[in-house]
Enzyme design. Structure first.
Site, PDB file in Angstrom:
ATOM      1  N   HIS A   1      40.394  46.081  32.521  1.00  0.00           N
ATOM      2  CA  HIS A   1      40.877  44.444  33.359  1.00  0.00           C
ATOM      3  C   HIS A   1      40.102  43.070  33.573  1.00  0.00           C
ATOM      4  CE1 HIS A   1      41.333  43.738  38.292  1.00  0.00           C
ATOM      5  NE2 HIS A   1      40.509  42.424  37.543  1.00  0.00           N
TER       6      HIS A   1
ATOM      7  N   HIS B   1      42.901  39.583  32.353  1.00  0.00           N
ATOM      8  CA  HIS B   1      43.212  38.083  33.258  1.00  0.00           C
ATOM      9  C   HIS B   1      42.764  37.064  32.173  1.00  0.00           C
ATOM     10  CE1 HIS B   1      42.062  38.672  37.630  1.00  0.00           C
ATOM     11  NE2 HIS B   1      41.037  39.703  37.906  1.00  0.00           N
TER      12      HIS B   1
HETATM   13 ZN   LIG Z   1      39.666  40.960  38.535  1.00  0.00          ZN
END
Ligand SMILES: [Zn+2]
Length: 576
Positions: A285, A289
């Site tokens: 995750h 980004h």
């Molecule tokens: Zn996040």
């Protein structure tokens, strides 16, 4: 004009292009003292409005030292204090000497006893609007900045890490040293990040390392060993990695989030050290980004789903590429479970369950939930399903290319989508997701044969992720829970993902051992993902126990987490 409801930044005034920071880190007073220089895109004249919170302003000058007039307005509860500087003609920047408050909302100062290695530790968390408590600046993601130089004077036995490129260490005295950094890529101010502690690196690949306090370094290196392969999967899917290095810093237990995507240097909670790499989706995750959030950034907290919905989508694509569709679907099923919890929590404030929100007058920390993450994911998955994956993937690449190093609104996304894939948004019912509360009835469902087998009881879980999905569909029945505990040792699992889910079931089933289990989780971590649901459940059933545990645990929590827990305790006592 002030387009961001959470900033005094006025886009008709000069915009900061770059900053220099020079700060002395004072652990005994819990302050930063020093200065920031702001360099503008264009020379300008007139007012410059900056965001500040709890800062002491000592002086404001031009870049070459001529004093400038300034005025610090009274503090507003959410925004902080506007610092208005009057610029002379052809001003190319401003230099501000200042000090932070011991209560600075971006900073957490830890005593040696609160860390694994027994040394003081300091870290920042600027998202969403805490950078202004570190330095006076235009604290809106609309105004991206580079860092010409950042210099931190720290006790020489400690080391500064920054989400930036290291330029080495300069000795300054017998007891202090200066750690120097620069950041050539323009970032929104909420990605300013640094930490100071007794940390040591473990190399994972030529461009990836994990940093941790010494006693945890080997465990962290084991847990995050797949970072480089995740990075490669991300590049395959989304294009080149634009940030040079990808390092991970293991934070102390009080870190309030799973991870924070600070560029070049993800901050990650130690609660993912499950010992079996079962929780590394957090790394997928934060790494994702690098493209969605850090490269293409939401223009304000109103469009937070552009950061988080895209990143959950990207995270699951990385998981699918590395571990297969079944694994990605298990994560999607867990995410759907989290989303339902958030929708229930906001039953009385449905406006906060839209993707596009209007947070004027609302603290973004208070509006924070799984909704922008998981509802955003479901919208993007829906668009993929209607468009077909090849067309959707072409769109994603075009989107990331078009808006790289920019900060955009939901409208910018929708307009670009319409030019690339005309009619898709309407066919997928995108505005139902974006502007309506709750979840549309035709939202995508996680689907896989494995998932069906697990949910129907036709298959035994083979790993922690599968076990979690089973627990999330288990009813709070005492006999059943005792059986599961003896089969899977759930109340002693290292994985907080499993243990907190089990504790919630025990509490709902009214089992007294649930309170002990809750106490252990709540003292072990300050991650809000676990604090919020457990305190909510506990306060509903045994408010005195909830209060007692909080009194013992409070000192180990970040101020953002304290605010959340105190709101939960207050709300539950009001309901009774
Ligand atoms: Zn996040």
């Amino acid at each position: 004009m002030r387009p961001d409801p959470h900033s005094y930044a006025d886009v008709d005034q000069p915009r900061t292009r770059s900053i220099d920071l020079a700060l002395r880190v004072n652990f005994s007073r819990r302050t930063l003292e020093g200065e920031i220089a702001l360099h503008f895109h264009e020379p300008a004249v007139g007012n410059l409005d900056l965001d500040t919170r709890d800062l002491r302003i000592d002086s404001v000058t031009s870049l070459d030292g001529a004093p400038l007039r300034y005025e610090l307005a009274p503090a507003q509860p959410i925004l902080g204090s506007r610092l208005r500087v009057t610029l002379p003609s052809r001003a190319d920047g401003a230099r501000i000497r200042y000090g932070t408050s011991p209560a600075a909302s971006a900073l957490q100062w830890l005593e040696p006893a609160q860390t694994a290695g027994g040394q003081s530790f300091l870290f920042s968390q600027c998202q969403p609007i805490h950078a202004r408590s570190l330095a006076p600046l235009q604290d809106t993601p609309r105004i991206r900045i580079t860092i010409g130089s950042a210099r931190f004077t720290v006790p020489s036995q400690l080391r500064t890490l920054m989400a930036a490129a290291s330029k080495g260490r300069e000795p300054s005295s017998d007891t202090e040293a200066v750690d120097v950094f620069e950041m050539p890529q323009p970032i929104p101010p909420y990605l300013l990040a640094f930490a100071v502690g007794d940390v040591t690196p473990r190399e994972l690949s030529p461009r990836c390392a994990v940093w941790a306090e010494r006693p945890l370094a080997d465990a962290a290196a084991y847990e995050f060993a797949e970072a480089e392969s995740m990075l490669r999967a991300g590049e395959e899917l989304f294009g080149p990695y634009e940030w040079d290095r990808y390092d991970v810093l293991l934070m102390p237990p009080s870190f309030p989030y799973g991870g924070m995507e600070n560029p070049r240097l993800t901050f990650v909670t130690p609660s993912v050290l499950a010992g079996d790499r079962s929780l590394v989706s957090v790394i997928a995750h934060e790494l994702a980004h690098a493209w969605t959030g850090n490269l293409v950034t939401n223009a304000s907290a109103n469009d937070f789903w552009l950061n988080e919905g895209f990143t959950v989508y990207a995270e699951r694509r990385i998981l699918e590429a590395l571990y297969g569709r079944d694994v990605a679907e298990l994560h999607a099923a867990s995410g759907r479970h989290d989303l339902q919890t958030a929708l229930d929590r906001f039953a009385a404030r449905p406006e906060l369950t839209r993707l596009r929100t209007d947070l004027e007058g609302v603290d973004p920390d208070e509006a924070y939930s799984s909704v922008p993450y998981e509802k955003g994911y479901l919208l993007l998955r829906k668009l993929e399903e209607v468009a077909g994956r090849p067309a959707w993937d072409r769109f994603l690449r075009a989107y990331l290319g078009k808006f790289r190093f920019q900060s955009i609104t939901t409208d910018d996304f929708l307009q670009f989508l319409e030019t690339q894939l005309p009619g898709l948004a309407a066919r997928a019912g995108a505005l139902e997701f974006i502007d309506r509360p709750g979840l549309p009835g035709d939202a995508p469902q996680a689907r896989s044969a494995r998932l069906e087998a697990l949910r129907s009881g036709g298959a035994e879980p083979r790993n922690p992720t599968e076990l979690l999905v089973v627990l999330q569909t288990t009813a709070p029945d005492v006999t059943k829970l005792r059986e599961l505990d003896s089969r899977w040792d759930l109340s002693r699992r290292k994985s907080l993902e499993l243990r907190h889910t089990f504790v919630l079931l025990q509490l709902r089933a009214g089992m007294p051992e649930g309170v002990d289990g809750a106490r252990r989780v709540l003292l072990e971590t300050g991650r809000m993902r676990y604090l919020r649901p457990i305190y909510t459940e506990l306060a509903r059933r045994d408010p005195a126990a909830a209060r007692r545990i909080y009194d013992d645990a409070r000192a180990g929590y970040h101020h953002i987490a304290r605010t959340v827990v105190e709101a939960v305790l207050k709300e539950q006592s009001a309901e009774r």
